[in-house]
Design a protein around this motif. Structure first.
Motif, PDB file in Angstrom:
ATOM      1  N   MET A  62       3.650  -3.157   8.438  1.00 17.44           N
ATOM      2  CA  MET A  62       4.011  -2.579   7.013  1.00 17.44           C
ATOM      3  C   MET A  62       3.636  -1.360   7.358  1.00 17.44           C
ATOM      4  O   MET A  62       2.659  -0.812   7.743  1.00 17.44           O
TER       5      MET A  62
ATOM      6  N   HIS B 282       4.467   2.904   5.271  1.00 17.01           N
ATOM      7  CA  HIS B 282       4.484   3.633   3.961  1.00 17.01           C
ATOM      8  C   HIS B 282       6.154   4.006   3.690  1.00 17.01           C
ATOM      9  O   HIS B 282       6.452   5.172   3.966  1.00 17.01           O
TER      10      HIS B 282
ATOM     11  N   ALA C 156      10.280   0.562  -1.407  1.00 18.81           N
ATOM     12  CA  ALA C 156      10.613  -0.925  -1.424  1.00 18.81           C
ATOM     13  C   ALA C 156      12.070  -1.153  -1.075  1.00 18.81           C
ATOM     14  O   ALA C 156      12.532  -2.134  -0.552  1.00 18.81           O
TER      15      ALA C 156
ATOM     16  N   TYR D 199      12.493  -1.933   2.601  1.00 18.01           N
ATOM     17  CA  TYR D 199      12.215  -3.202   3.130  1.00 18.01           C
ATOM     18  C   TYR D 199      13.585  -4.103   2.422  1.00 18.01           C
ATOM     19  O   TYR D 199      13.572  -5.141   3.283  1.00 18.01           O
TER      20      TYR D 199
ATOM     21  N   PHE E  83       5.378  -4.990  -6.303  1.00 22.57           N
ATOM     22  CA  PHE E  83       5.476  -4.491  -4.597  1.00 22.57           C
ATOM     23  C   PHE E  83       4.619  -3.305  -4.287  1.00 22.57           C
ATOM     24  O   PHE E  83       4.062  -3.378  -3.480  1.00 22.57           O
ATOM     25  N   LEU E  84       4.817  -2.423  -5.332  1.00 20.76           N
ATOM     26  CA  LEU E  84       3.766  -1.088  -4.934  1.00 20.76           C
ATOM     27  C   LEU E  84       2.489  -1.437  -4.946  1.00 20.76           C
ATOM     28  O   LEU E  84       1.923  -0.889  -4.150  1.00 20.76           O
TER      29      LEU E  84
ATOM     30  N   TRP F 278       0.865  -4.185  -4.247  1.00 16.72           N
ATOM     31  CA  TRP F 278       0.566  -5.036  -2.976  1.00 16.72           C
ATOM     32  C   TRP F 278       0.830  -4.150  -1.866  1.00 16.72           C
ATOM     33  O   TRP F 278      -0.049  -4.157  -1.088  1.00 16.72           O
ATOM     34  N   GLN F 279       1.736  -3.330  -1.903  1.00 15.45           N
ATOM     35  CA  GLN F 279       1.888  -2.403  -0.579  1.00 15.45           C
ATOM     36  C   GLN F 279       0.660  -1.451  -0.468  1.00 15.45           C
ATOM     37  O   GLN F 279       0.208  -1.148   0.501  1.00 15.45           O
ATOM     38  N   ARG F 280       0.114  -0.857  -1.771  1.00 16.40           N
ATOM     39  CA  ARG F 280      -0.921   0.015  -1.683  1.00 16.40           C
ATOM     40  C   ARG F 280      -2.193  -0.757  -1.175  1.00 16.40           C
ATOM     41  O   ARG F 280      -2.865  -0.118  -0.028  1.00 16.40           O
TER      42      ARG F 280
ATOM     43  N   TYR G 146      -2.161  -3.402   0.808  1.00 17.80           N
ATOM     44  CA  TYR G 146      -1.985  -3.692   2.087  1.00 17.80           C
ATOM     45  C   TYR G 146      -2.121  -2.617   3.180  1.00 17.80           C
ATOM     46  O   TYR G 146      -2.907  -2.373   4.153  1.00 17.80           O
ATOM     47  N   LEU G 147      -1.644  -1.392   2.671  1.00 21.32           N
ATOM     48  CA  LEU G 147      -1.685  -0.235   3.418  1.00 21.32           C
ATOM     49  C   LEU G 147      -3.282   0.369   3.486  1.00 21.32           C
ATOM     50  O   LEU G 147      -3.822   0.937   4.467  1.00 21.32           O
TER      51      LEU G 147
END
Length: 88
Positions: free
Chosen positions: A1, A3, A6, A9, A32-33, A35-37, A39-40
Motif C-alpha cells: 500500500m 500513498h 483511490a 488502486y 477507503f481514505l 482505511w488507507q490512512r 494502514y499507512l
C-alpha cells in the motif's frame, strides 16, 4: 500500500473508484481514505521502528512526494516528528 489516490488502486483493479469505495466500506465499515490512512500509519510506524531506513527513504518508499510531505502528513497523527517518534 502506498500513498496514492483511490483512483490509482481502482484502475489497477479495473473497477470504478466509486465501486472501490463501496466495497471497502462494506468490508471494513470505513471509507477507503480512512482505511488507507490507518494502514499507512501502521506501515510508517513499523518502518520507523523496525528498519534502518531514514525518513526520506521511508517517504519515497511510501510514495510521498517529499520528506516534508511525509512529515506534514505524519506529525499530526503521531503528535511528534517521525525522527522523535523513532526514539521512543
Amino acid at each position: 500500500m502506498r500513498h496514492e489516490p483511490a483512483s490509482v488502486y481502482a484502475k489497477h483493479l479495473d473497477v470504478e473508484t466509486k465501486h472501490l469505495h463501496g466495497v471497502m466500506y462494506a468490508l471494513t465499515g470505513m471509507s477507503f481514505l480512512e482505511w488507507q490512512r490507518r494502514y499507512l500509519l501502521l506501515m510508517a510506524k513499523e518502518l520507523l521502528r523496525d528498519t534502518d531506513m531514514n525518513c526520506l527513504e521511508i517517504a519515497r518508499f511510501m510514495h510521498f512526494g517529499s520528506n516534508t510531505a511525509f512529515s506534514q502528513w505524519l506529525v499530526p497523527l503521531l503528535g511528534c516528528h517521525p525522527s522523535e517518534w523513532r526514539k521512543l
